[in-house]
Design a protein around this motif. Sequence first.
Motif, short mmCIF file in Angstrom:
data_model
loop_
_atom_site.label_atom_id
_atom_site.label_comp_id
_atom_site.label_asym_id
_atom_site.label_seq_id
_atom_site.Cartn_x
_atom_site.Cartn_y
_atom_site.Cartn_z
N GLU A 129 0.59 -3.98 7.36
CA GLU A 129 -0.59 -4.55 6.70
C GLU A 129 -1.66 -3.46 6.74
OE1 GLU A 129 -1.99 -7.90 8.91
OE2 GLU A 129 -3.17 -8.69 7.27
N ASP A 130 -2.00 -2.89 5.56
CA ASP A 130 -2.96 -1.78 5.59
C ASP A 130 -4.32 -2.18 5.03
OD1 ASP A 130 -2.56 -2.02 2.92
OD2 ASP A 130 -1.68 -0.04 2.62
N ILE A 156 -1.14 -5.37 -1.12
CA ILE A 156 0.33 -5.44 -0.97
C ILE A 156 0.68 -5.43 0.51
CG2 ILE A 156 2.56 -4.39 -1.51
CD1 ILE A 156 1.33 -3.17 -3.99
N VAL A 157 1.26 -6.52 0.95
CA VAL A 157 1.69 -6.66 2.35
C VAL A 157 3.20 -6.43 2.36
CG1 VAL A 157 1.92 -8.32 4.23
CG2 VAL A 157 -0.13 -8.35 2.80
N ALA A 189 3.77 -14.23 5.83
CA ALA A 189 2.99 -15.22 5.08
C ALA A 189 1.51 -15.26 5.48
CB ALA A 189 3.63 -16.61 5.22
N PRO A 190 1.16 -15.25 6.77
CA PRO A 190 -0.27 -15.30 7.10
C PRO A 190 -1.03 -14.07 6.57
CG PRO A 190 1.08 -15.85 9.03
CD PRO A 190 2.01 -15.34 7.98
N ALA A 191 -0.40 -12.91 6.63
CA ALA A 191 -1.06 -11.69 6.12
C ALA A 191 -1.21 -11.77 4.60
CB ALA A 191 -0.24 -10.46 6.52
N LEU A 239 3.53 -10.10 -1.30
CA LEU A 239 4.33 -9.82 -0.10
C LEU A 239 5.66 -9.25 -0.58
CD1 LEU A 239 5.14 -10.04 2.91
CD2 LEU A 239 5.70 -12.44 2.49
N VAL A 240 5.95 -8.04 -0.13
CA VAL A 240 7.22 -7.40 -0.46
C VAL A 240 8.09 -7.46 0.79
CG1 VAL A 240 8.34 -5.21 -1.04
CG2 VAL A 240 6.19 -5.83 -2.15
N ILE A 241 9.25 -8.08 0.65
CA ILE A 241 10.21 -8.10 1.77
C ILE A 241 11.38 -7.21 1.38
CG2 ILE A 241 11.76 -9.51 3.19
CD1 ILE A 241 9.91 -11.89 2.72
N ASN A 242 11.68 -6.24 2.21
CA ASN A 242 12.81 -5.34 1.95
C ASN A 242 13.89 -5.50 3.01
OD1 ASN A 242 10.39 -3.18 0.76
ND2 ASN A 242 12.19 -3.63 -0.48
N ASP A 243 15.10 -5.13 2.58
CA ASP A 243 16.23 -5.02 3.51
C ASP A 243 16.52 -6.34 4.23
OD1 ASP A 243 18.31 -3.78 4.79
OD2 ASP A 243 17.07 -2.83 6.32
N CYS A 244 16.65 -7.40 3.43
CA CYS A 244 16.91 -8.71 4.02
C CYS A 244 18.19 -9.32 3.44
CB CYS A 244 15.74 -9.67 3.76
SG CYS A 244 15.50 -10.11 2.04
N THR A 245 18.75 -10.26 4.17
CA THR A 245 19.85 -11.08 3.65
C THR A 245 19.28 -12.44 3.30
OG1 THR A 245 21.69 -9.94 4.68
CG2 THR A 245 21.95 -12.30 4.38
#
Length: 344
Positions: free
Chosen positions: A81-82, A86-87, A104-106, A119-125
């Motif tokens: 979180e910068d 984009i989180v 989600a909170p961020a 919110l970008v989620i990477n490398d997940c199943t």
Amino acid sequence: MTEAEPAATERRISIGDLAERVETILRRHGLNAVQAGALARTMVAGERDHCKSHGIYRIEGALRTVAAGKVRPDAVPDLAEDGGAIVRVDARGGFANPAFELGAPALARAARRYGLAALVINDCTHFAALWPEVEVLAGEGLAALALCPSYATVAPAGGTRPLLGTNPLAFGWPRREGHPYVFDFATSVAARGEVELRRRAGKDLPDGWAIDRNGEPTRDPEAALAGAMLPFGGHKGSAIATMIELLAGVMIGDLTSPEVLDKLGTTTLAPMHGELILAFSPEHFAKGRPGDPLARAEMLFEAIVGQGARLPSQRRFAARAVSERDGIALSEAEFTLLDRLASQ
Ligand code: NDP
Ligand code: PYC
């Protein structure tokens, strides 16, 4: 049979007891507390709301994926979180659900600050439904869109072979009273989980769901799973599914559905890829414009219902009310499955 009266072959279990049983199974099979807790909450929410295609039936698929070494059961997701809009959460090879819970909170903070955040989620199943995610954000007073690819199981409109994923798209809109407005669907005619459940039940598919290996229409679930599913709405669903590949695959630097299938080599394990969640603050967007956006939305919902139509998620919320009151109805076969998984 009404929703409140389980069939003779069903028994009810409280939401809390089912969550505990599922979490215990997942822990027993090697998932850490972060992964097991988030997965159990998602699967039990599916059962609670009578969304069977993403309920406890997914336990075995998740465990097969763990056993195959395709998802990290001990992953601890990492939040970046910068202070911008984009989180990012790196799921570190674990499941998407704990990554979402972390981010989600961020995301909500950033959306309140900028009006629009991602919110970008990477490398997940990812094996789950997306409505739990947009519902959390709507509960924070935010409109939200969630989207992700899957693996290549859907032919593009006019095509004959699997290329796109069943690529779900969910939307949530906050309401001051009661449940939010939420829809969540696959961009294929139905989720693949629905086809699998019909195969297990020995039921034919409706017309227009799938084609076989030769590109011919089929109602046979086996032939459909070996062939390809079809996008909903012909070229329109095909284009939306392609947009999801672009935004939640290519744009976020993660895998597209054909790349997922190439890497995984099977559709019997849960797919690994990324996910994109957008959150909007209606108050920010409507600033300086006439009318309260949430009040205006209510007029639209009333007009829809006023015509005798129903709002999406209405069935789900009604099922939830029954589950909260009476417990979740499971078949004897499902209790046997839970017992078996708990003792393996
Ligand atoms: P459905 O066709 O069952 O339902 C889609 C949505 O439409 C729901 O919000 C539903 O609300 C609503 N709806 C259904 N009928 C009506 C109606 N008559 N009037 C108004 N609204 C209606 O969904 P799918 O089979 O396409 O998808 C099921 C699930 O599978 C989704 O949750 C999706 O996220 C998940 N999925 C996940 C994937 C992944 O890769 N993780 C891939 C593909 C799908 P209600 O629930 O109240 O009926
Ligand atoms: O039901 O289509 C589906 C699905 C694919 C991955 C997770 N769910």
